[in-house]
Scaffold this motif. Sequence first.
Motif, PDB file in Angstrom:
ATOM      1  N   ALA A   1      10.546   2.498  -6.533  1.00  0.00           N
ATOM      2  CA  ALA A   1       9.831   1.841  -5.427  1.00  0.00           C
ATOM      3  C   ALA A   1      10.252   2.424  -4.084  1.00  0.00           C
ATOM      4  CB  ALA A   1      10.106   0.339  -5.474  1.00  0.00           C
ATOM      5  N   ASP A   2      11.534   2.725  -3.940  1.00  0.00           N
ATOM      6  CA  ASP A   2      12.018   3.282  -2.676  1.00  0.00           C
ATOM      7  C   ASP A   2      11.510   4.700  -2.443  1.00  0.00           C
ATOM      8  OD1 ASP A   2      13.320   1.175  -1.537  1.00  0.00           O
ATOM      9  OD2 ASP A   2      15.297   1.681  -2.303  1.00  0.00           O
ATOM     10  N   VAL A   3      11.418   5.472  -3.506  1.00  0.00           N
ATOM     11  CA  VAL A   3      10.870   6.824  -3.365  1.00  0.00           C
ATOM     12  C   VAL A   3       9.413   6.744  -2.921  1.00  0.00           C
ATOM     13  CG1 VAL A   3      10.198   8.906  -4.633  1.00  0.00           C
ATOM     14  CG2 VAL A   3      12.454   7.898  -5.004  1.00  0.00           C
ATOM     15  N   LEU A   4       8.642   5.849  -3.552  1.00  0.00           N
ATOM     16  CA  LEU A   4       7.239   5.662  -3.171  1.00  0.00           C
ATOM     17  C   LEU A   4       7.143   5.169  -1.726  1.00  0.00           C
ATOM     18  CD1 LEU A   4       4.252   5.619  -3.974  1.00  0.00           C
ATOM     19  CD2 LEU A   4       4.595   3.279  -4.819  1.00  0.00           C
ATOM     20  N   ARG A   5       7.990   4.216  -1.383  1.00  0.00           N
ATOM     21  CA  ARG A   5       7.983   3.669  -0.026  1.00  0.00           C
ATOM     22  C   ARG A   5       8.327   4.741   1.008  1.00  0.00           C
ATOM     23  NH1 ARG A   5      12.311   1.664   2.851  1.00  0.00           N
ATOM     24  NH2 ARG A   5      11.817   0.183   4.537  1.00  0.00           N
ATOM     25  N   ALA A   6       9.305   5.588   0.689  1.00  0.00           N
ATOM     26  CA  ALA A   6       9.692   6.656   1.616  1.00  0.00           C
ATOM     27  C   ALA A   6       8.534   7.615   1.851  1.00  0.00           C
ATOM     28  CB  ALA A   6      10.905   7.399   1.064  1.00  0.00           C
ATOM     29  N   GLY A   7       7.776   7.902   0.788  1.00  0.00           N
ATOM     30  CA  GLY A   7       6.625   8.781   0.924  1.00  0.00           C
ATOM     31  C   GLY A   7       5.551   8.184   1.815  1.00  0.00           C
ATOM     32  N   VAL A   8       5.279   6.889   1.606  1.00  0.00           N
ATOM     33  CA  VAL A   8       4.278   6.202   2.423  1.00  0.00           C
ATOM     34  C   VAL A   8       4.723   6.149   3.878  1.00  0.00           C
ATOM     35  CG1 VAL A   8       3.143   3.988   2.846  1.00  0.00           C
ATOM     36  CG2 VAL A   8       3.405   4.841   0.499  1.00  0.00           C
ATOM     37  N   THR A   9       6.019   5.879   4.094  1.00  0.00           N
ATOM     38  CA  THR A   9       6.553   5.811   5.467  1.00  0.00           C
ATOM     39  C   THR A   9       6.432   7.156   6.174  1.00  0.00           C
ATOM     40  OG1 THR A   9       8.131   4.083   4.811  1.00  0.00           O
ATOM     41  CG2 THR A   9       8.611   5.304   6.837  1.00  0.00           C
ATOM     42  N   LEU A  10       6.741   8.230   5.439  1.00  0.00           N
ATOM     43  CA  LEU A  10       6.647   9.567   6.015  1.00  0.00           C
ATOM     44  C   LEU A  10       5.223   9.890   6.433  1.00  0.00           C
ATOM     45  CD1 LEU A  10       7.978  12.263   6.719  1.00  0.00           C
ATOM     46  CD2 LEU A  10       7.553  12.996   4.341  1.00  0.00           C
ATOM     47  N   VAL A  11       4.256   9.561   5.591  1.00  0.00           N
ATOM     48  CA  VAL A  11       2.851   9.809   5.920  1.00  0.00           C
ATOM     49  C   VAL A  11       2.434   8.991   7.135  1.00  0.00           C
ATOM     50  CG1 VAL A  11       0.473   9.520   5.110  1.00  0.00           C
ATOM     51  CG2 VAL A  11       2.221  10.438   3.560  1.00  0.00           C
ATOM     52  N   SER A  12       2.893   7.738   7.196  1.00  0.00           N
ATOM     53  CA  SER A  12       2.547   6.869   8.329  1.00  0.00           C
ATOM     54  C   SER A  12       3.099   7.412   9.637  1.00  0.00           C
ATOM     55  CB  SER A  12       3.091   5.454   8.077  1.00  0.00           C
ATOM     56  OG  SER A  12       2.508   4.888   6.939  1.00  0.00           O
TER      57      SER A  12
END
Length: 390
Positions: free
Chosen positions: A92-103
């Motif tokens: 979940a944290d890896v996915l969240r980090a990816g979404v945060t980076l894109v944002s």
Amino acid sequence: MSRVVSFALFFSIMLTIVGGVHYYLWLRLVRDPALPALAYRGLSALLVAFFVLVPVSFFLRRSEAGWTVPLVWVASVWLGLLLLLFFTLLAADVLRAGVTLVSKLSSEAAPDPTRRTALARILALGVAIVAGTLSAAALRSGLARVALREVDVVLKRLPRRLSGTTIVQLTDVHVGPTIGREFIEQIVESANAQNADIVAITGDLVDGSVAELREHVAPLAKLRARYGVYFATGNHEYYSGADDWCRELERIGIRVLRNERVVIGEGEESFDLAGIDDHSAAGFGGDHGADLPRALAGRDPARELVLLAHQPRAVFDAVRHGVGRQLSGHTHGGQIWPWNYFVRLQQPVVSGLARFGETILYVSNGTGYWGPPMRLAAPAEITRIRLLTA
């Protein structure tokens, strides 16, 4: 380095890792969601209690006091849940980090603290639900009655009259604090129902001394097979007193193969069955240590050979010495997914059949479990292997 120092070092490293995992869970599932004070204090205290219980339970396992059994069970189940919480949260944290980076790349707006807290709570709840569901499924699988797995293997040097010879393989039973006599009686019943020609136990039968577990292991004396019941040591026998266990198993009628071989069948209508000490055995001193050349000394290379070796990595030596078939365990098939990917870093095969040159290796998922009474995507098995002539 003495065994005491080695154990202390190993225990310290494991305690550090377990402590780090608990801290990671606390950060992401308790602190970051900004829980109400009562929930925050309660969950924090619970995580500390579980962290303390994990190392304490390893010592409680050796106790014969009845009050320790529930604590060992709780610690064992928690270890499985801890593992699944960690991997679920990490994903979940890896996915969240990816979404945060894109944002961040697409917007310059500062993150809203209220929204960040809400997302942390959603993530914590989602991780708890997913890991809890997986843990329930794993617990159900781990405690289910062991299923029979049937495997056919073609061996080019097997005499035609012996085609159809059956071997029932039991491995990694791990009799100990949470696996006892009742479980052994069940697997003996299941094994005997196969009317096998050979029963092979490929190590890690026990987690405790003969004095502690003699009565739990005793039903193995009722195992029946046309050509006998054979045993090769695993690493856990060496943690539990290998010499004592070898003597005890011989006493109840199980032939222990320590770098030895026997003939199965008669005259030309026969093949060789060999067993070697565990890969780690040499580190425990005495005359222990895997020695395949010793087991095969004087052997006719034209004869078929089946090898019992606890760890799959023995296959590389087996290939060099003309072994036709190797039976192994040790990996538990990973036991709890996705641990199988980490096991693969140490062993050439985690589960099932594989060919290495002229050698066919079979790795069982194991008949019991170690640590958590859980299995996820790696069901326990009693294996019925049928040897066929090419």
